[in-house]
Every structure is written in C-alpha cells, then in structure tokens.
Design an enzyme around this catalytic site. Structure first.
Site, PDB file in Angstrom:
ATOM      1  N   LYS A 115       1.070  -1.199   0.022  1.00 50.48           N
ATOM      2  CA  LYS A 115      -0.152   0.116   0.154  1.00 50.48           C
ATOM      3  C   LYS A 115       1.038   1.354   0.126  1.00 50.48           C
ATOM      4  CE  LYS A 115      -3.832   2.749   0.486  1.00 50.48           C
ATOM      5  NZ  LYS A 115      -4.183   2.710   1.579  1.00 50.48           N
TER       6      LYS A 115
ATOM      7  N   LYS B 190       0.037  12.222   5.936  1.00 50.98           N
ATOM      8  CA  LYS B 190       0.293  11.291   7.093  1.00 50.98           C
ATOM      9  C   LYS B 190       0.821   9.869   6.528  1.00 50.98           C
ATOM     10  CE  LYS B 190      -2.741   8.273   7.895  1.00 50.98           C
ATOM     11  NZ  LYS B 190      -2.789   6.820   7.614  1.00 50.98           N
TER      12      LYS B 190
END
Length: 292
Positions: A172, A240
């Site tokens: 990911k 983030k």
C-alpha cells in the site's frame, strides 16, 4: 462464520465499507469515537458497542480502519482494545494504512494470546468504498486470509494476498507513494501548460490518451478543472501516508528522492490551510509558485 463481525472506525472509508457488509447480510457490532457515525449502521440493524474491547467480545472477526498508527495501537492492544475482549481464535483485520513494523508488533502481541491478525489496507478512495469496488491488499498467513475472503468480497472487487504480515502495508505504501509523487507532477504539468497558453480541457484530453496518462491524471485533473476540492482523501491523510513511506524507506535503507520532495509540496499545502481539501488541491501550490 456465523457470529457477528466487529467493525471499528466508521469514517469516510470505514462507514461505507461497514454498510456494504450490512447489505451483504453480515451481522455487525460497531464502534467509533464519534457516536453519530454509528447511526447509519444502527439503522441497518448493527449493534453499537462502547469500546473496541466490547466489540471484540461479541465477534469472531474484527475489522479496524482508523487513521493513524497510534490509533490502531490503542484500538488493537490498548487498555480497552481488542486484545482485552477477544477470545482465542479471533481474527483482527487491520485495514488502516499504518507503519508496517508497528503492525508486526501488534500481531506478535495478539499471537501471544492466540489471536490472529491480517494487515489488509485498501485502495480506491471513498467512491469505491461506497460502491464496494475497493482493492484489498493483504499480508498474513494464507489460512487466515482464506477465512476472510467473504468479507473482502463484500467490500472489494479485487483482493490480493501479497505475502506475510506487513506485506499488505508495504504494498500500500508503494502504491500511495506513486500516486502522491504523480499528483505533484500532474499539478506542475497542468500549470505549465496553462502558462504556455494551452486550454486546460485540451491538455487533459490530449494527455489522457497519450503517454503521459496515469490514474492520477485521470482522477485529479477533472476535479481541478471543476474547482472541486471536496476530499476523497485529504491533504492531511496524504501527508500522514508520506510520513509512513519515508520512515519505512529509511528503516530499509532505500533512498526515495521524489517522495521526499513531493512531501514538501504537501507540507506547503498544509501550511496554506489546504489540509482538509482533496489531494488535487496541491495544484494551488504550483499556481502560487509560478506567480512569485
């Protein structure tokens, strides 16, 4: 499995994913720190629990999709976390995008009390979360993956078992890094073309069918042309994820020059108050830079 499925984290991604599970006939027990987010699930017959611990006590499998590594730690192994309520044999599906090394630590803690874990982050954004067409990228034991295929099928249209625990998150982060770097390139290219006198719609149409095409181009540019910056995924969330990507790369000793540079563009966007807008809003930074 006949018992309830736990679901913790009912935000922009988790809410639609949980609703798709309810539509598929799964009995749910849900929790979110914002109680208002549980209402749509409650209306579909879900039980609402006051803590992650109580969710796990009522389920055999619990899905977690929260925003940060720290939140995942609290929910999974914290004082009122899943580990406190789950019975031996329970399965935790951590679908949050978090630090892969931290996820391995959570899994080790759970394994010590005979609780299994998969890391199973998703890709596709809020649109595909709603339509049930997410890609689910899974790391963990193959036999545990097999026990959760029914859940993946209700939330996604593609699911991949990519390796041992932590592999789903690594995959990911690789994917997200490409999207974020490409988004900055898309913004710069579009601003360059407009500055050169090209029609922005024509720029989009030509590149879309040419060698510069990409998912970022096809998804971001139409929003930019409309001035639509309602978040599918915010600047803050992208930043983030970039923190996770660059920290992960440092741990592995891998230089990621473009990821580090593009992160600064997202930081500039945050400094300009764009942090809650869609990632495509980085184009505003490119516009500001060419005006100086």
């Amino acid at each position: 499995m006949a018992s309830k499925v736990g679901f913790i984290g009912l935000g922009a991604m988790g809410g639609p994913m949980a609703l798709n599970l309810a539509k598929a006939g799964f009995a749910l027990v849900v929790h979110d720190i914002d109680e208002t987010k549980t209402e749509p699930l409650k209306a579909k017959g879900a039980e609402v629990a006051a803590s992650a611990q109580l969710v796990a006590a009522s389920a055999d499998r619990t899905i977690v999709i929260v925003e940060t590594t720290e939140q995942a730690e609290s929910v999974i192994i914290g004082a009122h976390g899943i580990i406190r309520g789950a019975r031996p044999g329970h399965i935790v599906l951590c679908m949050s995008t978090i630090d892969p090394f931290a996820a391995q630590g959570f899994a080790d803690r759970l394994a010590s009390v005979d609780i299994a874990m998969l890391d199973a982050p998703v890709s596709g954004g809020t649109g595909r979360a709603g339509s049930g067409e997410l890609s689910v990228i899974v790391g963990g034991p193959a036999e545990v993956f097999a026990q959760c295929l029914d859940l993946f099928a209700a939330m996604g249209s593609r699911w991949f078992h990519v390796g041992p625990l932590g592999s789903g998150l690594a995959m990911k982060l690789v994917n997200n890094m490409l999207v974020q770097v490409n988004t900055v390139a898309v913004a710069e290219a579009l601003v360059l073309g407009v500055k050169a006198g090209l029609d922005p719609q024509m720029i989009y149409d030509v590149v879309k069918v040419s060698t510069g095409a990409s998912a970022a181009w096809e998804l971001r540019v139409p929003r930019i042309l409309k001035g639509d910056y309602e978040p599918g995924g915010t600047i803050d969330i992208s930043y983030k994820d970039q923190e996770l990507e660059t920290a992960f790369a440092k741990r592995l000793g891998v230089p990621v020059l473009l990821a580090n540079i593009s992160q600064q563009v997202y930081q500039m966007a945050r400094a300009q108050g764009l942090n809650k807008q869609d990632g495509s809003a980085v184009v505003k930074i490119s516009c500001m830079m060419q005006q100086t």
